[in-house]
Motif scaffolding. Structure first.
Motif, PDB file in Angstrom:
ATOM      1  N   GLY A 362       0.707  -1.216   0.075  1.00 41.63           N
ATOM      2  CA  GLY A 362       0.156  -0.005  -0.058  1.00 41.63           C
ATOM      3  C   GLY A 362       0.889   1.219   0.003  1.00 41.63           C
ATOM      4  N   GLU A 363       1.984   1.200  -0.271  1.00 43.41           N
ATOM      5  CA  GLU A 363       3.143   2.268  -0.171  1.00 43.41           C
ATOM      6  C   GLU A 363       2.717   3.271  -1.688  1.00 43.41           C
ATOM      7  OE1 GLU A 363       7.481   3.397   1.354  1.00 43.41           O
ATOM      8  OE2 GLU A 363       6.801   1.440   0.801  1.00 43.41           O
ATOM      9  N   LEU A 364       2.903   4.203  -1.734  1.00 43.28           N
ATOM     10  CA  LEU A 364       2.685   5.260  -2.642  1.00 43.28           C
ATOM     11  C   LEU A 364       3.984   5.724  -3.075  1.00 43.28           C
ATOM     12  CD1 LEU A 364      -0.244   7.545  -1.643  1.00 43.28           C
ATOM     13  CD2 LEU A 364      -0.321   5.429  -3.178  1.00 43.28           C
ATOM     14  N   PHE A 365       4.250   5.621  -4.503  1.00 46.04           N
ATOM     15  CA  PHE A 365       5.621   6.034  -5.075  1.00 46.04           C
ATOM     16  C   PHE A 365       5.043   6.953  -6.360  1.00 46.04           C
ATOM     17  CE2 PHE A 365       7.474   2.729  -2.731  1.00 46.04           C
ATOM     18  CZ  PHE A 365       8.786   3.240  -2.252  1.00 46.04           C
ATOM     19  N   PRO A 366       6.015   7.714  -6.906  1.00 47.46           N
ATOM     20  CA  PRO A 366       5.611   8.697  -7.989  1.00 47.46           C
ATOM     21  C   PRO A 366       5.371   7.731  -9.193  1.00 47.46           C
ATOM     22  CG  PRO A 366       7.671   9.497  -6.862  1.00 47.46           C
ATOM     23  CD  PRO A 366       7.403   8.054  -6.589  1.00 47.46           C
ATOM     24  N   CYS A 367       5.815   6.593  -9.578  1.00 40.69           N
ATOM     25  CA  CYS A 367       5.600   5.778 -10.589  1.00 40.69           C
ATOM     26  C   CYS A 367       6.136   4.510  -9.997  1.00 40.69           C
ATOM     27  CB  CYS A 367       5.892   6.398 -11.660  1.00 40.69           C
ATOM     28  SG  CYS A 367       7.521   5.981 -12.553  1.00 40.69           S
ATOM     29  N   HIS A 368       5.859   3.237 -11.276  1.00 47.90           N
ATOM     30  CA  HIS A 368       6.479   1.926 -10.992  1.00 47.90           C
ATOM     31  C   HIS A 368       8.071   2.072 -11.030  1.00 47.90           C
ATOM     32  CE1 HIS A 368       5.976   2.500 -15.409  1.00 47.90           C
ATOM     33  NE2 HIS A 368       6.973   1.803 -15.377  1.00 47.90           N
ATOM     34  N   GLN A 369       8.650   2.867 -11.782  1.00 40.89           N
ATOM     35  CA  GLN A 369      10.266   2.976 -11.726  1.00 40.89           C
ATOM     36  C   GLN A 369      10.799   3.395 -10.565  1.00 40.89           C
ATOM     37  OE1 GLN A 369      12.116   3.035 -15.737  1.00 40.89           O
ATOM     38  NE2 GLN A 369      10.382   3.974 -16.532  1.00 40.89           N
ATOM     39  N   PHE A 370      10.070   4.022  -9.521  1.00 36.65           N
ATOM     40  CA  PHE A 370      10.665   4.693  -8.447  1.00 36.65           C
ATOM     41  C   PHE A 370      10.508   3.992  -7.312  1.00 36.65           C
ATOM     42  CE2 PHE A 370      10.087   8.386 -10.959  1.00 36.65           C
ATOM     43  CZ  PHE A 370      11.201   9.353 -10.611  1.00 36.65           C
ATOM     44  N   VAL A 371       9.452   2.684  -7.405  1.00 36.47           N
ATOM     45  CA  VAL A 371       9.329   1.816  -6.592  1.00 36.47           C
ATOM     46  C   VAL A 371      10.526   1.193  -5.834  1.00 36.47           C
ATOM     47  CG1 VAL A 371       8.131  -0.562  -5.854  1.00 36.47           C
ATOM     48  CG2 VAL A 371       6.799   1.325  -7.149  1.00 36.47           C
ATOM     49  N   GLY A 372      10.607   1.156  -4.554  1.00 34.34           N
ATOM     50  CA  GLY A 372      11.745   0.473  -3.700  1.00 34.34           C
ATOM     51  C   GLY A 372      12.749   1.725  -3.492  1.00 34.34           C
TER      52      GLY A 372
END
Length: 469
Positions: A362-372
């Motif tokens: 459920g964590e939010l990131f700017p887009c999938h390429q910033f995840v992690g």
């Protein structure tokens, strides 16, 4: 600002700020290049001296061409001024609402692709599947934070989202159940490697998904080299029959075959043509983005061949179109009459503002390429955005906020480029990834040439039809 180039026998002149595109003769092409820096007298004298042996190049012809250029300038079709810089300042101050989420329903994968930016689906973390409760909360978060947006987009992504198949179905059903209550319409996109496609999955995706992206790199030897199973076996033979059945059942609904080219297959047009020969007609092929130390990484030395391949693709697409065998190439889809609004052309994809990614937790990131990347963790689906200052950084990120973009003729086509690629290449959201910029500009040139050729062909066919009547 204008951009001039020659391609496939056409002299093309693009006007950056009006969006006008002109196909001109050799004389006009030369005069346009001189127009802003050279007096009329010097233009005439210089061209007369240069073309002394050409009887068609007269003082009258040169002067009349200059008058035509001046008319285009007066009517706002050439050498137009930049009227959008101040608009970019207002865009930074605007209130934004979330209209799209990328749901990373699976931080795991049944393939082990060498070039995977998500570290084989794990995003440099633990393997996990999104629970229904997290997915439900993500839908609630989007509904509550979507403001005036009526159409809401959900991208199911991974890893491999089919590894969370039941959760995907449950999330879709929940979202659909909320449409009438909130007066919203959900549009779903699904990206899959195809390994788990079956009739049940196919029927559901074809019913519910507005677009489906199928991952295929091209020829068997190219695809299998980097897209292997966890047992180190190639996946080509296994997925091709599944993709064919899927597309056959999909009918006229949107889909894309999406590939990645690397240093290993600089002749990537052969992979595109191979995919088209398999019967697929909606294609995309992206350059790999990876650490420069990888053996398959693209390099500056590869650019001449990459440029050549894009030209080969454009010309062959035109030839196929003449014979009624055309296919759609994603990066050559250029609408010169009804493209994106100017706000979109300035600010781009909306990552970090209108578009967010959600992890299985459920964590939010700017887009999938910033995840992690914990530095870019923006909050979660229950508390919402807890780092508004980070969101502001993305709101301020556009093609007018980057120094290098100011002198680029293509800035209103790329909107300043991909923030993730820029960050990973330069360490800053305000940088520019020169290699990606070079490739993007070439694709715009080729797509523009295709559009020019198709338009001229249509005009000729129309004139011929009138003559026949």
């Amino acid at each position: 600002m204008i951009h001039q180039y020659k391609l496939n026998g056409y002299n093309i002149v693009m006007d950056t700020y009006s969006g006008s595109v002109h196909v001109v003769d050799d004389l006009a092409y030369e005069i346009i290049a001189l127009y802003e820096t050279t007096s009329t007298k010097d233009i005439i004298d210089g061209l007369l001296n240069k073309y002394t042996a050409d009887p068609t190049i007269s003082e009258k012809a040169i002067f009349e061409t200059i008058e035509d250029i001046e008319h285009l300038k007066t009517t706002g079709q050439l050498f137009t001024e930049d009227e959008y810089r101040d608009l970019s300042i207002h865009l930074k101050k605007r209130r934004t609402y979330v209209k799209a989420l990328c749901l990373n329903v699976a931080h795991t994968c049944n393939l082990s692709c060498d070039y995977c930016f998500a570290s084989q689906g794990k995003y440099n973390g633990e393997r996990a599947l999104m629970s229904y409760q997290v997915g439900k909360s993500a839908i609630d978060f989007l509904l509550e934070n979507s403001g005036h947006h009526r159409n809401l987009d959900i991208d199911f992504f991974g890893g491999e989202p089919l590894m969370a198949w039941k959760v995907v179905k449950d999330i879709v059903h929940y979202a659909r159940s909320k449409e009438a209550e909130y007066h919203k319409k959900f549009r779903f996109t699904f990206t899959t490697n195809g390994m788990l496609l079956n009739d049940e999955v196919t029927d559901f995706l074809n019913k519910e998904m507005d677009n489906v992206v199928l991952s295929l790199d091209g020829r068997k030897e190219v695809h299998d080299h980097l897209r292997k199973t966890v047992n180190n076996k190639g996946s080509y033979d296994y997925i091709i029959p599944k993709f064919k059945r899927f597309v056959e059942k999909r009918g006229d609904k949107e889909y894309y075959i999406r590939g990645t080219y690397t240093h290993n297959n600089l002749d990537f047009t052969n992979d595109i043509f191979h995919i088209a020969d398999l019967g697929f007609d909606k294609l995309s092929m992206e350059p790999v983005i990876c650490d420069s130390s990888e053996p398959y990484a693209l390099t500056e030395a590869d650019l001449p061949e990459i440029y050549h391949q894009y030209e080969v693709l454009a010309k062959e697409m035109l030839n196929l179109g003449k014979n009624g065998n055309s296919f759609t190439f994603y990066h050559y889809m250029l609408d010169l009459s009804e493209g994106p609004c100017i706000q979109k052309r300035i600010s781009g994809c909306g990552s970090g503002t209108e578009y967010l990614a959600v992890t299985p937790w459920g964590e939010l990131f700017p887009c999938h390429q910033f995840v992690g990347d914990k530095e870019f963790s923006m909050g979660n689906v229950w508390a919402g955005i807890t780092k508004p200052e980070l969101q502001c950084q993305f709101k301020e990120n556009n093609c007018y906020s980057k120094e290098e973009c100011q002198k680029c003729w293509a800035k209103l086509y790329c909107s300043g480029g991909c923030p993730a690629n820029t960050l990973h290449a330069t360490g800053s959201l305000q940088g520019t990834h020169d290699f990606s910029c070079d490739i993007f500009r070439k694709r715009v040139e080729c797509s523009m040439m295709v559009k020019v050729a198709e338009t001229l062909r249509a005009m000729e066919e129309s004139e011929y039809a009138l003559t026949e009547e």
